[in-house]
Scaffold this active site. Structure first.
Site, short mmCIF file in Angstrom:
data_model
loop_
_atom_site.label_atom_id
_atom_site.label_comp_id
_atom_site.label_asym_id
_atom_site.label_seq_id
_atom_site.Cartn_x
_atom_site.Cartn_y
_atom_site.Cartn_z
N GLY A 67 97.20 -66.08 -52.16
CA GLY A 67 97.83 -65.14 -53.10
C GLY A 67 97.31 -63.75 -52.85
O GLY A 67 96.25 -63.56 -52.24
N LYS A 90 91.84 -72.61 -40.88
CA LYS A 90 92.80 -73.13 -41.88
C LYS A 90 93.53 -74.35 -41.33
O LYS A 90 93.69 -75.35 -42.02
CB LYS A 90 93.78 -72.00 -42.25
CG LYS A 90 94.77 -72.35 -43.31
CD LYS A 90 95.28 -71.13 -44.08
CE LYS A 90 96.12 -70.18 -43.27
NZ LYS A 90 96.59 -69.02 -44.07
N THR A 92 109.01 -69.74 -54.10
CA THR A 92 107.77 -68.95 -54.22
C THR A 92 107.09 -69.22 -55.57
O THR A 92 107.67 -69.83 -56.48
CB THR A 92 108.03 -67.44 -54.05
OG1 THR A 92 108.83 -67.01 -55.14
CG2 THR A 92 108.70 -67.13 -52.73
N GLU A 148 113.99 -69.41 -48.05
CA GLU A 148 113.06 -69.16 -49.17
C GLU A 148 113.84 -68.57 -50.34
O GLU A 148 114.67 -67.68 -50.14
CB GLU A 148 111.96 -68.17 -48.76
CG GLU A 148 111.01 -67.86 -49.93
CD GLU A 148 110.04 -66.72 -49.64
OE1 GLU A 148 109.04 -66.94 -48.95
OE2 GLU A 148 110.30 -65.59 -50.14
P1 FAD Z 1 94.12 -66.66 -46.41
O1 FAD Z 1 94.49 -67.62 -45.35
O2 FAD Z 1 93.03 -67.06 -47.36
O3 FAD Z 1 93.73 -65.27 -45.70
C1 FAD Z 1 93.60 -64.07 -46.48
C2 FAD Z 1 92.68 -63.09 -45.75
O4 FAD Z 1 91.35 -63.59 -45.69
C3 FAD Z 1 93.06 -62.85 -44.28
O5 FAD Z 1 92.78 -61.51 -43.99
C4 FAD Z 1 92.16 -63.79 -43.49
O6 FAD Z 1 91.88 -63.28 -42.17
C5 FAD Z 1 90.90 -63.78 -44.35
N1 FAD Z 1 90.17 -65.05 -44.34
C6 FAD Z 1 90.68 -66.30 -44.30
N2 FAD Z 1 89.72 -67.22 -44.37
C7 FAD Z 1 88.54 -66.53 -44.49
C8 FAD Z 1 87.18 -66.93 -44.64
N3 FAD Z 1 86.82 -68.22 -44.66
N4 FAD Z 1 86.23 -65.96 -44.75
C9 FAD Z 1 86.56 -64.63 -44.73
N5 FAD Z 1 87.85 -64.21 -44.58
C10 FAD Z 1 88.83 -65.14 -44.48
N6 FAD Z 1 102.08 -64.86 -52.35
C11 FAD Z 1 102.30 -65.31 -53.61
O7 FAD Z 1 101.62 -64.89 -54.55
N7 FAD Z 1 103.29 -66.24 -53.87
C12 FAD Z 1 104.06 -66.76 -52.88
O8 FAD Z 1 104.93 -67.60 -53.14
C13 FAD Z 1 103.86 -66.31 -51.52
N8 FAD Z 1 104.60 -66.79 -50.50
C14 FAD Z 1 104.31 -66.41 -49.20
C15 FAD Z 1 105.00 -67.02 -48.14
C16 FAD Z 1 104.70 -66.69 -46.81
C17 FAD Z 1 105.44 -67.38 -45.69
C18 FAD Z 1 103.71 -65.70 -46.55
C19 FAD Z 1 103.41 -65.31 -45.13
C20 FAD Z 1 103.03 -65.09 -47.60
C21 FAD Z 1 103.30 -65.44 -48.93
N9 FAD Z 1 102.60 -64.90 -50.01
C22 FAD Z 1 102.83 -65.33 -51.30
C23 FAD Z 1 101.62 -63.83 -49.79
C24 FAD Z 1 100.17 -64.37 -49.57
O9 FAD Z 1 99.69 -64.96 -50.76
C25 FAD Z 1 99.33 -63.16 -49.16
O10 FAD Z 1 99.68 -62.71 -47.89
C26 FAD Z 1 97.82 -63.30 -49.31
O11 FAD Z 1 97.26 -61.99 -49.30
C27 FAD Z 1 97.14 -64.13 -48.23
O12 FAD Z 1 97.42 -65.45 -48.35
P2 FAD Z 1 96.93 -66.49 -47.21
O13 FAD Z 1 97.25 -67.83 -47.72
O14 FAD Z 1 97.41 -66.08 -45.89
O15 FAD Z 1 95.33 -66.24 -47.32
#
Ligand code: FAD
Length: 299
Positions: free
Chosen positions: A115, A169, A55, A24
């Site tokens: 995000g 997801k 990212t 990354e």
């Molecule tokens: P989600 O999958 O939407 O989950 C977020 C939260 O909501 C979790 O607590 C989950 O349990 C809950 N949830 C999910 N679906 C639902 C639903 N339907 N109803 C209610 N609750 C729900 N951030 C950036 O800004 N830029 C980046 O480039 C970036 N790169 C990353 C790379 C990796 C490998 C990882 C692990 C994280 C990265 N992040 C990045 C951080 C990420 O955006 C955050 O961790 C963010 O807070 C959650 O993203 P997610 O896609 O996991 O969210």
């Protein structure tokens, strides 16, 4: 054009293929010269990764840089690029614009995420990564990956709840998952067992961050909720004041994690390089014999 998907595994679920090794990087912010980041990519490309991810910042021109850099990785370096993309602040039309741009510029793999919700973050038309994943899968031809959390997502009430949403997801179309950084491999194994038990059967790639500076520690822990084992706490305490010693300790610890993960048949290792190719290079050198023995890469 040949489709350069990161994961061909989805067609052969259950059949073990070699683990991937990937990196990354993060783009520079603003309208700046990209020469520095291309120097980093030159060095990482020489290590023949399976893919490089870029990212994505919330808003501003670092988004344009993500597209530009991911496109160059794919088209100029001929390495599969994984462009990160987040829901934060984007309406459907913004998303369409960036997805079309990525497609036009040859990028085929997207890490679709929600995000982080900091004070400035406003969610647009997509509330969760699952909604974005579904939208991309229904309207475009991309390989879509998702994020997951061996120490549970910081906002989730429990691991069970987090895994329930993770399963949703994957049902929305994630082809593979990449984990948040973690320092205790047992947390990862326990997480994978639970995920597999729920029927989450896509590849789970382990995200590994070499902890090379004491300054990283507090920020990382508060941002991503990873827990620090006693052994890590003690090397940070003992060597944190000396950058050279801390770097040695961080590289050695990450190397140990990777050797153990490979021995346990992990689907892939994704190294958070922090744009430091020398760290990635040293880790690759440390595990050269292991990769050769496992036929992970031609070295
Ligand atoms: P989600 O999958 O939407 O989950 C977020 C939260 O909501 C979790 O607590 C989950 O349990 C809950 N949830 C999910 N679906 C639902 C639903 N339907 N109803 C209610 N609750 C729900 N951030 C950036 O800004 N830029 C980046 O480039 C970036 N790169 C990353 C790379 C990796 C490998 C990882 C692990 C994280 C990265 N992040 C990045 C951080 C990420 O955006 C955050 O961790 C963010 O807070 C959650 O993203 P997610 O896609 O996991 O969210």
């Amino acid at each position: 054009m040949i489709k350069r998907e990161i994961y061909y595994v989805k067609k052969n679920l259950g059949q073990r293929v070699r683990p991937t090794f990937s990196f990354e990087i993060f783009p520079p912010k603003g309208k700046v010269d990209l020469d520095g980041i291309f120097g980093t990519i030159d060095a990482l490309a020489s290590l023949s990764p399976d893919f490089i991810s870029v990212t994505y910042g919330a808003g501003g021109s670092s988004r344009d840089n993500t597209v530009e850099i991911a496109s160059a990785i794919q088209m100029k370096y001929n390495i599969p690029a994984l462009a990160h993309l987040t829901c934060v602040g984007s309406k459907i039309e913004d998303m369409d614009q960036i997805l079309k741009e990525l497609k036009d510029k040859g990028v085929e793999n997207i890490l679709a995420m929600r995000g982080d919700l900091n004070d400035e973050a406003i969610l647009g038309d997509f509330k969760h990564a699952s909604e974005l994943t579904k939208y991309i899968k229904e309207n475009y031809d991309f390989n879509v990956l998702g994020a997951c959390y061996p120490n549970k997502h910081i906002e989730a009430y429990s691991m069970e709840e987090d895994l329930k949403f993770l399963k949703h997801k994957v049902e929305c179309g994630s082809d593979a998952l990449i984990t948040q950084l973690f320092f205790n491999n047992d947390d990862f194994y326990s997480f994978c067992n639970k995920a597999r038990g729920l029927g989450i059967d896509v590849p789970i790639i382990a995200g590994i961050m070499p902890l090379t500076s004491a300054k990283q520690v507090d920020r990382m822990i508060s941002m991503c909720g990873a827990t620090l084992p006693e052994s890590v706490q003690s090397f940070v305490k003992a060597y944190g004041h000396n950058s050279l010693a801390m770097k040695e300790a961080g590289i050695t610890y990450a190397t140990g994690q990777i050797i153990d993960l490979l021995a346990h048949g992990v689907d892939g290792i994704h190294l958070y390089t922090m744009n430091q190719p020398d760290t990635a290079k040293r880790i690759m050198e440390n595990i050269r014999g292991i990769l050769y023995a496992l036929k992970v890469k031609r070295v």
